[in-house]
Design an enzyme around this catalytic site. Structure first.
Site, PDB file in Angstrom:
ATOM      1  N   GLY A 135       0.818  -1.204   0.000  1.00  0.00           N
ATOM      2  CA  GLY A 135       0.000   0.000   0.000  1.00  0.00           C
ATOM      3  C   GLY A 135       0.855   1.258   0.000  1.00  0.00           C
ATOM      4  N   SER A 136       0.329   2.294   0.622  1.00  0.00           N
ATOM      5  CA  SER A 136       0.960   3.614   0.514  1.00  0.00           C
ATOM      6  C   SER A 136       2.291   3.719   1.237  1.00  0.00           C
ATOM      7  CB  SER A 136       0.000   4.691   1.027  1.00  0.00           C
ATOM      8  OG  SER A 136      -1.143   4.768   0.194  1.00  0.00           O
TER       9      SER A 136
END
Length: 678
Positions: A340-341
């Protein structure tokens, strides 16, 4: 008329006998003259000497007696000599040079006896029994025992010496309640074997009771039992041993030969205090958000030492046989998740280090990116043009994807290769898994875009921590290790993966995420926490689950001089009223990371810097919208127009990875486990 004396010359004269008798008259009589009493008539006289006739048998008998007497004298002399030697030896051993107590007893005599049942008493009993453990202990960095071998016994029997198998099994059942009496009877009656195990690793009390039964053919084999005094602490890291004392998982397996060969304790980098804090906060977050699993890692960014590694659910290391596969699964190194981020830190570092972007550059994030059947959007996007600091603070997928596209697939592959994201990390755990990445030969445009914001690639949490540590510590990548660094050894050597000035900018950007972005719940006064949130939809063979996330927060502190990296992840958390229904990393994982930092900071010798907090914060400050220096352009070419720097005729050669696969000692014997993206 005088009378002749018959006495000796010294005999005094009798009454009436003259005292002046001549000397010749007092001479002893001849042996042949007769002897008679005084006043007796001559007829009562008897001869003074008798003649005895000896026969030949008498002479032979006398000769034999003389020979026997000589032999007895020789034997008596021999026994006298033998007893003299024994007496001298006893005198030497007890008086002249007495034996002294063994050194162990002499050393332990002044010490007070340890409390019964304590670990110290068990260790002392191991020494006193004269059976030193053949497998070394495992300790944490502060000397706390994590694994130790204690003496125990196994019961075995020779069926050929058992006359009543049923009676023997019944008697043994009275001491060993868990014994299968029917099976034991069958085995004791099997005359085709001369050795059968009845029970293993029995207690000393059971050994004494079985010995008191006096069953012929039943005997004991002294062995060891591996014990883990802290139970669940670092259970997946320590692993375990089989019934024969051979390592089967974790540190026990990786260092199996060393633990059996070298009796010196194996010192790990783990700190049980920090381990307990991370587990406590992870367990609290799991319960609060009803997650199915969790993972936490603390690493020293200056050395690569793993200070804590927690995976939940876990199990009691002393009862691994009853642990489920999910409990034995180490999410920190075996689990492969889309990051993810948190991966946007890698994308930004890559772009800054290659001079593709600067902090005053930005990208148009006003509309989604459509590529084929895929659409890239932002979570609560700003729908406008964003500067680089804003892309990280607001976690823009669109901005990160365009940044990755500006860098290009070739540079992206080389960067991830150099950061160890495409291979095993080489930590001393056999369960370390291999990342799941697209084939390099088929690294298409969609892969470049999605990997830019942490999708389309699956790595372990330890990969994320290791890469982030390099971003924060000045640009040096260290191979992660579970072993404590020797204070007298040379400092560990890492690999330069980025310029120091790139790391300086990234530290400010990480701090910005916490002060002005989605990482605010992780802030701790005085510790200047920096980090990045990360939320990824869980992937399966049927696609992504829209309502199942892997929510994480990757942090480091203090950002003015980073010492430690802290990673907290929840698997499939559920939002609640406190989070307004959200289950993203900023809402569920960042608060847990902040609580961990606040608790472990003092333990690790880092006190909050409150006196000069304003000056430190000013040195880390970076605006969300940096001003554009004179002569510089504030934006990059629109999507689809790749900067010339990435279209060079001769692209840079691939960089040698920091951790080449052939360096992994466990890889030859490692069977890669089935990995699910959860």
């Amino acid at each position: 008329m005088s009378t002749r004396r018959t006495g000796g010359p010294d005999e005094p004269p009798r009454d009436g006998e003259p005292a002046d008798r001549p000397a010749e008259d007092r001479a002893p009589p001849s042996p042949s003259s007769p002897a008679r009493r005084f006043g007796a008539p001559p007829s009562a006289s008897i001869p003074r000497m008798e003649h005895v006739r000896l026969t030949a048998p008498d002479l032979a008998r006398r000769a034999a007696m003389e020979k026997t007497r000589g032999r007895l004298v020789v034997a008596a002399a021999g026994f006298a000599l033998l007893f003299t030697a024994v007496a001298l030896k006893l005198a030497d051993a007890t008086v002249i040079d007495p034996l002294r107590p063994p050194p162990v007893v002499a050393m332990r005599r002044p010490d007070p006896p340890p409390p019964p049942g304590s670990l110290t008493s068990l260790v002392a009993a191991n020494v006193d029994l004269g059976r030193p453990a053949s497998r070394a202990t495992i300790e944490d960095r502060n000397g706390q025992i994590l694994a130790i071998s204690l003496p125990t016994a196994s019961v075995f029997a020779n069926p050929h010496e058992i006359f009543d198998p049923a009676g023997a099994a019944r008697a043994l059942k009275s001491v060993l309640p868990d014994l299968d009496e029917a099976l034991t009877t069958k085995r004791l009656a099997d005359q085709s074997h001369q050795f059968v195990y009845i029970a293993r690793q029995i207690t000393p009390r059971q050994e004494l009771r079985i010995n008191a039964l006096g069953i012929p053919g039943v005997d004991f084999e002294h062995t060891e039992r591996r014990r883990y005094p802290l139970g669940r602490t670092a259970a997946q890291v320590l692993g375990g041993v089989d019934v024969d004392g051979h390592g089967v998982a974790g540190v026990e397996r990786f260092f199996d030969a060393r633990l059996r060969r070298d009796p010196q304790p194996l010192r790990l980098a783990l700190d049980v205090r920090v381990q307990a804090v991370v587990r406590d906060e992870l367990s609290r977050a799991m319960d609060e958000f009803q997650a199915i699993g969790a993972c936490g890692i603390v690493m020293d960014v200056r050395t690569g030492e793993v200070i804590a590694m927690v995976s939940l659910p876990d199990y009691d290391a002393n009862d691994v046989g009853h642990a489920s596969p999910d409990e034995r699964f180490n999410r920190a190194v075996t689990g492969m998740y889309e990051p993810g981020s948190t991966f946007k830190l890698q994308t930004a570092s890559m772009a800054l280090n290659d001079n593709v972007v600067h902090i005053w550059n930005g990208f148009d994030a006003s509309s989604p990116i459509h590529i084929g059947r895929f659409t890239i959007t932002d979570f609560e996007g700003k729908h406008r043009w964003l500067y680089l600091p804003e892309i990280l603070a607001y976690s823009s997928n669109i901005g990160a994807a365009k940044m990755a596209e500006a860098v290009g697939a070739h540079r992206q592959q080389a960067w991830l290769y150099r950061m160890g994201m495409l291979s095993r990390l080489g930590i001393e755990l056999p369960e370390a898994g291999m990342p799941l990445v697209p084939p390099l030969s088929n690294w298409k445009e969609i892969a470049t875009l999605t990997i830019g914001f942490g999708h389309g690639i699956a790595v372990s949490p330890l990969h994320i921590v290791t890469g982030t540590a390099a971003v924060a510590n000045g640009g040096t990548l260290f191979r992660p290790t579970i072993l404590a660094q020797d204070s007298e050894a040379a400092p560990r050597q890492g690999f330069r993966v980025m310029r120091p000035d790139t790391s300086d900018i990234m530290r400010k950007l990480m701090r910005l995420v916490v002060t002005d972005g989605y990482g605010k719940p992780a802030d701790v006064p005085g510790y200047f926490v920096g980090g990045k949130t990360g939320t990824a939809e869980k992937a399966s063979k049927h696609g992504y689950h829209k309502h199942a996330n892997v929510s994480a927060f990757m942090s480091a502190f203090p950002m003015n001089a980073p010492h430690y990296a802290v990673y907290m992840m929840l698997d499939d958390p559920k939002g609640n009223a406190a989070t307004h229904g959200y289950s993203t990393g900023g809402w569920v994982s960042a608060p847990a990371a902040g609580r961990v930092i606040a608790r472990i900071g003092p333990m690790l010798g880092l006190l909050p810097q409150l006196d000069n907090a304003a000056e430190i914060q000013a040195s880390l400050a970076i605006p969300l919208e940096p001003g554009v220096p004179p002569g510089a352009t504030g934006s990059l070419p629109p999507r689809g127009l790749v900067p010339l720097v990435t279209r060079a005729a001769n692209p840079p050669p691939p960089v040698v990875p920091a951790f080449p696969p052939h360096d992994y000692r466990h890889q030859a014997s490692l069977v890669t486990p089935a990995i699910a993206l959860h």
